[in-house]
Design a protein around this motif. Sequence first.
Motif, PDB file in Angstrom:
ATOM      1  N   CYS A  64     -20.800  23.730 -85.005  1.00  0.00           N
ATOM      2  CA  CYS A  64     -20.058  23.472 -83.660  1.00  0.00           C
ATOM      3  C   CYS A  64     -20.240  21.766 -83.426  1.00  0.00           C
ATOM      4  O   CYS A  64     -19.452  21.532 -82.816  1.00  0.00           O
ATOM      5  N   GLY A  65     -21.382  21.613 -83.811  1.00  0.00           N
ATOM      6  CA  GLY A  65     -21.599  20.241 -83.201  1.00  0.00           C
ATOM      7  C   GLY A  65     -22.199  19.883 -81.875  1.00  0.00           C
ATOM      8  O   GLY A  65     -23.017  18.723 -81.428  1.00  0.00           O
ATOM      9  N   ASP A  66     -21.880  20.909 -80.973  1.00  0.00           N
ATOM     10  CA  ASP A  66     -22.351  20.648 -79.712  1.00  0.00           C
ATOM     11  C   ASP A  66     -22.825  22.075 -78.941  1.00  0.00           C
ATOM     12  O   ASP A  66     -21.988  22.380 -77.919  1.00  0.00           O
ATOM     13  N   ALA A  67     -23.503  22.697 -79.687  1.00  0.00           N
ATOM     14  CA  ALA A  67     -23.951  24.077 -79.445  1.00  0.00           C
ATOM     15  C   ALA A  67     -24.869  24.217 -78.178  1.00  0.00           C
ATOM     16  O   ALA A  67     -25.715  25.202 -78.221  1.00  0.00           O
ATOM     17  N   ARG A  80      -4.902  40.365 -77.154  1.00  0.00           N
ATOM     18  CA  ARG A  80      -5.320  40.471 -75.872  1.00  0.00           C
ATOM     19  C   ARG A  80      -6.648  41.183 -75.537  1.00  0.00           C
ATOM     20  O   ARG A  80      -6.729  42.321 -74.697  1.00  0.00           O
ATOM     21  N   GLN A  81      -7.678  41.070 -76.250  1.00  0.00           N
ATOM     22  CA  GLN A  81      -8.874  41.444 -76.032  1.00  0.00           C
ATOM     23  C   GLN A  81      -9.643  40.350 -75.607  1.00  0.00           C
ATOM     24  O   GLN A  81      -9.509  39.183 -76.018  1.00  0.00           O
ATOM     25  N   LEU A  82     -10.709  40.559 -74.532  1.00  0.00           N
ATOM     26  CA  LEU A  82     -11.399  39.652 -74.237  1.00  0.00           C
ATOM     27  C   LEU A  82     -12.759  39.464 -75.057  1.00  0.00           C
ATOM     28  O   LEU A  82     -13.618  40.526 -75.488  1.00  0.00           O
ATOM     29  N   LEU A  83     -13.101  38.296 -75.492  1.00  0.00           N
ATOM     30  CA  LEU A  83     -13.963  37.901 -76.632  1.00  0.00           C
ATOM     31  C   LEU A  83     -15.050  37.110 -76.199  1.00  0.00           C
ATOM     32  O   LEU A  83     -14.542  36.208 -75.341  1.00  0.00           O
ATOM     33  N   PHE A  84     -16.198  37.161 -76.760  1.00  0.00           N
ATOM     34  CA  PHE A  84     -17.386  36.296 -76.322  1.00  0.00           C
ATOM     35  C   PHE A  84     -17.578  35.569 -77.678  1.00  0.00           C
ATOM     36  O   PHE A  84     -17.936  35.968 -78.728  1.00  0.00           O
ATOM     37  N   ASP A  85     -17.627  34.117 -77.541  1.00  0.00           N
ATOM     38  CA  ASP A  85     -17.459  33.340 -78.908  1.00  0.00           C
ATOM     39  C   ASP A  85     -18.040  31.964 -78.446  1.00  0.00           C
ATOM     40  O   ASP A  85     -18.086  31.374 -77.097  1.00  0.00           O
ATOM     41  N   ILE A  86     -18.305  31.120 -79.292  1.00  0.00           N
ATOM     42  CA  ILE A  86     -18.288  29.548 -78.996  1.00  0.00           C
ATOM     43  C   ILE A  86     -17.070  29.185 -78.730  1.00  0.00           C
ATOM     44  O   ILE A  86     -15.978  29.673 -79.238  1.00  0.00           O
ATOM     45  N   ASN A  87     -17.006  28.361 -77.621  1.00  0.00           N
ATOM     46  CA  ASN A  87     -15.527  28.020 -77.270  1.00  0.00           C
ATOM     47  C   ASN A  87     -15.404  26.412 -77.036  1.00  0.00           C
ATOM     48  O   ASN A  87     -14.261  25.987 -76.319  1.00  0.00           O
ATOM     49  N   ASP A  88     -16.093  25.556 -77.882  1.00  0.00           N
ATOM     50  CA  ASP A  88     -15.888  24.224 -77.824  1.00  0.00           C
ATOM     51  C   ASP A  88     -16.210  23.652 -78.881  1.00  0.00           C
ATOM     52  O   ASP A  88     -17.327  23.686 -79.484  1.00  0.00           O
ATOM     53  N   PHE A  89     -15.240  22.925 -79.826  1.00  0.00           N
ATOM     54  CA  PHE A  89     -15.367  22.481 -81.040  1.00  0.00           C
ATOM     55  C   PHE A  89     -14.998  21.020 -81.317  1.00  0.00           C
ATOM     56  O   PHE A  89     -14.693  20.607 -82.289  1.00  0.00           O
ATOM     57  N   ASP A  90     -15.103  20.139 -80.265  1.00  0.00           N
ATOM     58  CA  ASP A  90     -14.856  18.979 -80.132  1.00  0.00           C
ATOM     59  C   ASP A  90     -15.640  18.091 -81.188  1.00  0.00           C
ATOM     60  O   ASP A  90     -15.087  17.298 -81.989  1.00  0.00           O
ATOM     61  N   GLU A  91     -16.912  18.528 -81.564  1.00  0.00           N
ATOM     62  CA  GLU A  91     -17.567  18.018 -82.467  1.00  0.00           C
ATOM     63  C   GLU A  91     -18.006  18.573 -83.769  1.00  0.00           C
ATOM     64  O   GLU A  91     -18.709  18.499 -84.451  1.00  0.00           O
ATOM     65  N   THR A  92     -16.997  19.529 -84.067  1.00  0.00           N
ATOM     66  CA  THR A  92     -17.303  20.442 -85.300  1.00  0.00           C
ATOM     67  C   THR A  92     -17.281  19.614 -86.555  1.00  0.00           C
ATOM     68  O   THR A  92     -16.521  18.878 -86.707  1.00  0.00           O
ATOM     69  N   ASP A 100     -27.353  22.904 -85.085  1.00  0.00           N
ATOM     70  CA  ASP A 100     -26.688  23.743 -83.907  1.00  0.00           C
ATOM     71  C   ASP A 100     -27.975  24.580 -83.233  1.00  0.00           C
ATOM     72  O   ASP A 100     -27.845  24.353 -81.980  1.00  0.00           O
ATOM     73  N   LEU A 101     -28.731  24.932 -84.073  1.00  0.00           N
ATOM     74  CA  LEU A 101     -29.616  25.859 -83.424  1.00  0.00           C
ATOM     75  C   LEU A 101     -30.698  25.029 -82.636  1.00  0.00           C
ATOM     76  O   LEU A 101     -31.049  25.610 -81.327  1.00  0.00           O
ATOM     77  N   ILE A 102     -31.120  23.983 -83.060  1.00  0.00           N
ATOM     78  CA  ILE A 102     -31.948  23.009 -82.125  1.00  0.00           C
ATOM     79  C   ILE A 102     -31.171  22.673 -80.665  1.00  0.00           C
ATOM     80  O   ILE A 102     -32.039  22.630 -79.849  1.00  0.00           O
TER      81      ILE A 102
END
Length: 449
Positions: A64-67, A80-92, A100-102
């Motif tokens: 992700c680069g900015d997790a 049209r299902q509501l999902l949960f996930d990472i949602n920002d990838f500017d720094e991927t 990412d984990l740190i």
Amino acid sequence: MSTSPRPDSLALLLDQEARRLPWLVPVRHSRMAESPFAFFRGAAAVMASDLSRQPHSGLMVQLCGDAHLLNFGFYASPERQLLFDINDFDETHPGPFEWDLIRLATSLLLAARSLGLTESQQNKICRRAVKAYGEAIEHLATLPFLAMWSLRLPLETLMNEKAGPCLRSHLEQVTATALRRNSRQAVRKLCETEPNGRLRIRHEPPLIWRFDQLPPEWMAGMESTAWTDQVKGLYIASLPAAQRHVIAQFRISDVALKAVGVGSIGTRCGMTVFIGDHPDDVLVLQGKQAETSVLAPYLDQRVPDHQGKRVVQGQRLMQTASDPFLGWATNPSGDEIYIRQFRDWKASVEVNALDAEGLKDYGKLCGWTLAKAHARSGNRKAIASEINTPKLYARALLEQALEHAALAEADYRLMLEAIAAGRITTAGPSADQPTSTSAGFSPRRYSGS
């Protein structure tokens, strides 16, 4: 952490801001000055530098680069299902999985401190998130590839199995809000209807500037309609054939620059309102300038041929399901951008609404989600082997997160000192026409001391 001299953190931020819309730079400073956690959100470039100065596993994934924890959230799948996930990838960017984990673990520490939690609670929240990542990777390593690739967390499972009472209660509110956030809601909030029936974005400088109100020097000397037509053509060319057919049913009604976020503020970000023949046919797309990932200087990887394409491809690789309107283009000024839906059931958790148990549960959810994203592009078996015992790995990584949290808090204090000394401007930017000299943080005014 490396013993080599650490670069000046504020100088790193200055370098980013040299390429940003100058009248929004003071807004970025104001938002980052709110708290150490807010500073951390905007300082991905600083942490990338710090991470590069320590040994890493060499186990590469699409990062992700900015997790940090607020870059996880809800959005609508194409079905049209509501999902949960990472949602920002500017720094991927490809890189070692633990970076990412740190960053996630450090963000949880700073969020816990912002809530006034005890040191014991802070550490437990951090450890549990990392342990959840390790256990998830361990499980994902046992699955057939296609089963792992398509794995998603249904909303019902999230509510019933992953969330305790505090988080569950808050998620009920967040998801109810998310389901109301769509293009029609965005139009009601941000637009007005002219007597001829045309939808216009409200001109609310300095945060929202309609394109037809920008001076020619900010539009490469072009009329706003010519500018948007050129970008639209390149964007459509980046879409799959079916989506090209869909977008062809709409025409542009208005376009504006709109400031967003903390780390992104000052980049060229815009919103475009499209309308169709039916009164309810409205579509709002967001274009965001895609700069070089903050990780790129520290990793020996092939330079992407287009930064917007880099973001789109990274997002599709990490998310189980992605926005069907994702695409990229280059504007007439040469800025590389990516385009997505502006509001399509998007919503995030509010940290201030959580208690210690709620934040712990949310951290575990983010850990699981990050593991799923990494498993799609990396060697999940090798990562599981590297982690070995999730509980012990979590204890070791906590020590790194504590170091990075201390650095973020020290950098935040440096920023406050620079603000107090007048070297960094946070006063609200003027609503006058933007000019090339309206920056609030420039090499002439910042000495680094």
